[in-house]
Every structure is written in structure tokens, then in C-alpha cells.
Design a protein around this motif. Sequence first.
Motif, PDB file in Angstrom:
ATOM      1  N   GLU A 250      39.935 -13.938  16.096  1.00 38.76           N
ATOM      2  CA  GLU A 250      38.859 -14.908  16.331  1.00 38.76           C
ATOM      3  C   GLU A 250      39.042 -16.137  15.450  1.00 38.76           C
ATOM      4  OE1 GLU A 250      35.381 -16.746  17.748  1.00 38.76           O
ATOM      5  OE2 GLU A 250      36.771 -15.285  18.594  1.00 38.76           O
TER       6      GLU A 250
ATOM      7  N   ARG B 212      41.734 -18.187  16.976  1.00 40.14           N
ATOM      8  CA  ARG B 212      41.215 -18.889  18.152  1.00 40.14           C
ATOM      9  C   ARG B 212      40.438 -20.130  17.730  1.00 40.14           C
ATOM     10  NH1 ARG B 212      36.932 -20.179  20.433  1.00 40.14           N
ATOM     11  NH2 ARG B 212      35.607 -18.966  19.065  1.00 40.14           N
ATOM     12  N   LYS B 213      39.584 -19.978  16.712  1.00 42.85           N
ATOM     13  CA  LYS B 213      38.798 -21.119  16.227  1.00 42.85           C
ATOM     14  C   LYS B 213      39.697 -22.221  15.684  1.00 42.85           C
ATOM     15  CE  LYS B 213      34.470 -18.823  15.067  1.00 42.85           C
ATOM     16  NZ  LYS B 213      33.524 -18.495  13.993  1.00 42.85           N
TER      17      LYS B 213
END
Length: 186
Positions: A95, A98-99
Amino acid sequence: RGDWSSDVCSSDLDAPAAVARDLSLILLNAQSQELNARNAAEHQLSQWESQSLPQFMVALADELSDEDRDEHSRQLAGLHLKNLLFARDAHISAEKKRKWYTDVDVNSRSHVKIASLKVLQSSNPKAAHAGALVVAKIGALELQEKQWPELLGQLLKNMTTKDVADSNLTKTSTLEALGYLCEDLE
């Protein structure tokens, strides 16, 4: 200083200035023994992360690379920045990756990378060490995606440069970054 939530500016245009203005104090207060100060600082850091991640990462990178800042706030900025990029848990780490690619624009990513590389040449060992951690985490993310192709060349240049305050510290922090990067890429 009181309630930092009131220090967050109401418009997005003012957010980077608010982050840069208060970051040193808030990073230091996030380590405070005084519970109220620590909780307020942690809340503010969390708000900046969720409300303006690109500007927050740029501000952390600037704090880390600024030779005029307190060495402890510089070190904390680097550690916080590293933690925004990586987690031990694979799902959380995915995550964060992804950010990095979707929430943080190209210019902000570039700024963070340049500032992180700059701090490897710092005369402050704590800042240089924190910079090595950040460079390694970004490098691990980006090299896997065929990004930041100039990283290894820049690290090699650090190993031969003499135009820094402490060339031995620069070499040490650069080798640290390479070591951490190799660990992360395994």
C-alpha cells in the motif's frame, strides 16, 4: 505551543508552508515524554500524511537535508520518511508503494530523491545515516520498477567525491545506503 490542529491552514495552498514551519517542533514533540505533547504531535503528523502526502514527504526530505536544522529533528524526519515508504508487513508495504506512485506526483518524488541523496554528503552522522535508510527504501521501490536509473551512478560518484565537508562520512553513508538497498532487493 498549544493545539497544532489549529495550525493546519485551511487551504491546500497554505499546507506546505504550515508543514515546513512547524515540522521540526512537531517531530521533536512526537518523541516527548509528555503525553499530551506527544499525542498532539503524532495526530498532526498523521493529519499531514493523510491530507497532503506529497507536500509532507517533500517537507520531511527538506528537514532531513537542511544542515541548519536540529540533528534530532533531521534524524526523525528521515525515519518518518522511511516509514512512509516501507513497512515490515507485506500488505502495508504494498500500500505504501502504491501511494508512492499514485498519490505522490513525479516532481515531489524527484524532490524527495534529490534531497535524500544530498543528505548522504551531510557532515552530521545522524542525518547521513537516516538519509542512507531513505535512499535505500526509495531505491528498492524504484529499481524494481525500472525507475531511478541514475541512482547507482550517483552513489558511485559519492564514493569518489572530495568536494564535501567529510568525505569519509559521505563514503560511509553511501556504503550504508548500498548495503540497505542490497538487503531490500533480496
